[in-house]
Design an enzyme around this catalytic site. Structure first.
Site, short mmCIF file in Angstrom:
data_model
loop_
_atom_site.label_atom_id
_atom_site.label_comp_id
_atom_site.label_asym_id
_atom_site.label_seq_id
_atom_site.Cartn_x
_atom_site.Cartn_y
_atom_site.Cartn_z
N ASP A 11 31.38 34.72 -54.10
CA ASP A 11 31.23 35.81 -53.13
C ASP A 11 31.94 35.37 -51.84
O ASP A 11 32.35 34.22 -51.71
CB ASP A 11 29.72 36.05 -52.86
CG ASP A 11 29.48 37.10 -51.79
OD1 ASP A 11 30.06 38.20 -51.90
OD2 ASP A 11 28.74 36.84 -50.83
N SER A 12 32.01 36.28 -50.87
CA SER A 12 32.59 35.92 -49.58
C SER A 12 31.68 34.95 -48.81
O SER A 12 32.14 34.30 -47.88
CB SER A 12 32.79 37.18 -48.73
OG SER A 12 31.53 37.76 -48.44
N GLU A 155 25.13 36.78 -42.65
CA GLU A 155 25.88 35.53 -42.48
C GLU A 155 25.41 34.75 -41.25
O GLU A 155 25.57 33.55 -41.17
CB GLU A 155 27.39 35.81 -42.42
CG GLU A 155 27.97 36.29 -43.75
CD GLU A 155 28.02 35.22 -44.84
OE1 GLU A 155 28.27 34.04 -44.52
OE2 GLU A 155 27.79 35.56 -46.03
N THR A 188 26.32 42.67 -52.27
CA THR A 188 25.34 41.67 -52.70
C THR A 188 24.63 40.99 -51.53
O THR A 188 23.63 40.30 -51.72
CB THR A 188 26.02 40.61 -53.60
OG1 THR A 188 27.17 40.08 -52.92
CG2 THR A 188 26.44 41.24 -54.92
N1 DGL Z 1 28.80 40.48 -50.70
C1 DGL Z 1 30.04 41.17 -50.54
C2 DGL Z 1 30.01 42.50 -51.27
O1 DGL Z 1 29.21 42.66 -52.17
C3 DGL Z 1 30.43 41.27 -49.15
C4 DGL Z 1 31.07 41.33 -48.32
C5 DGL Z 1 31.84 40.99 -47.15
O2 DGL Z 1 32.21 39.82 -47.06
O3 DGL Z 1 32.12 41.89 -46.36
O4 DGL Z 1 30.80 43.38 -51.03
#
Ligand code: DGL
Length: 272
Positions: A11-12, A155, A188
């Site tokens: 994930d990010s 975050e 998420t």
């Molecule tokens: N958790 C990522 C998603 O589901 C996120 C996002 C982000 O970094 O903006 O899109």
């Protein structure tokens, strides 16, 4: 022993931990490597082509350096940007979060009026409209809404407070007006904000996350490909962050639980 290879999840940042939790709970013996691209979060406001490049880079890294046997794109924005390309580019099975989430929402909704909230990238991509069309249930009335700003609260390690409440009230007004009975958390990160989101939309609206349904999709895929571990003991867990690893461990532990004791660093070379 190919079955002892880990499952890769990325994930990010912290959001994919909601999916990692469900995968680990359902498949406790599987080894898992989690990658949080915290150096480059948020993905949501970035062009999808850039997010696609990040997703391919992380996928290649997890396959080459960690020999993952299956990859979970535990980020809606990355799945919207790259899922189809990844499936053709790499040999390991790839599981996303968008179709499992849409299925979970359809299973829950009584009225057929379903809300989906996500990042700007995810919502603008139209991926959820396509995912619901593929399920092809009649009489679904979809209300898709971008919620810029939510990810940044997670975050920062904040999942409550006045500022977040004010933002949620402002952003979620169209969802309340659409009179949905089910709200799919199409990012998420959002399950970590479920208390505030639930408070704003009201308790009659069922909040649905894609985490459990995604974990079931992972289990099915492993079984189908004959990749399920034969080991019975608790799997090893490894967490990697491209950002500040002590911050990742501190906030991650609060969100995810005590297993996230520490995180390993990973530094990216600039993309060509
Ligand atoms: N958790 C990522 C998603 O589901 C996120 C996002 C982000 O970094 O903006 O899109």
């Amino acid at each position: 022993m190919p079955n002892e290879q880990p499952i890769g999840i990325f994930d990010s940042g912290f959001g994919g931990l909601t999916v990692a939790r469900a995968v680990m709970d359902l498949l406790p013996s599987e080894n898992v490597v989690y990658f949080g691209d915290t150096d480059r979060y948020p993905y949501g406001p970035r062009p999808l082509s850039e997010v696609r490049d990040f997703a391919i880079q992380i996928t290649n890294y997890l396959i080459r350096e960690h020999d993952v046997k299956l990859l979970v794109v535990a980020c809606n924005t990355a799945a919207a940007a790259a899922l189809e390309d990844l499936a053709t580019l790499v040999a390991v099975p790839i599981v996303g979060v968008i179709s499992p989430g849409a299925q979970a929402a359809v299973d829950v909704s009584q009225s057929g009026r379903i809300g989906v909230i996500g990042t700007v990238g995810t919502i603008n991509s139209g991926s959820y409209e396509r995912a619901f069309q593929e399920i092809s249930v009649q009489d679904i009335e979809l209300s898709c809404l971008a919620c810029p700003g939510f990810v940044e609260f997670v975050e920062k390690g904040e999942s409550s407070g006045e500022q977040l409440l004010v933002l949620a009230e402002r952003l979620l007004a169209p969802i309340i007006a659409a009179d949905v009975d089910t709200l799919l958390l199409g990012c998420t990160h959002y399950p970590y904000l479920a208390r505030v989101i639930g408070h704003v939309v009201g308790k009659e609206v069922v909040l649905v996350s894609s985490a459990d349904e995604t974990a079931f999709a992972v289990a099915d895929s492993l079984k189908e490909m004959n990749l399920t571990t034969t080991d019975e003991k608790l799997g090893k867990r490894m967490f990697i962050s491209s950002g500040d690893v002590s911050w990742f461990a501190e906030v991650g532990q609060r969100l995810f639980g005590p297993e996230l004791e520490s995180a390993h660093p990973h530094e990216w070379n600039p993309l060509p």
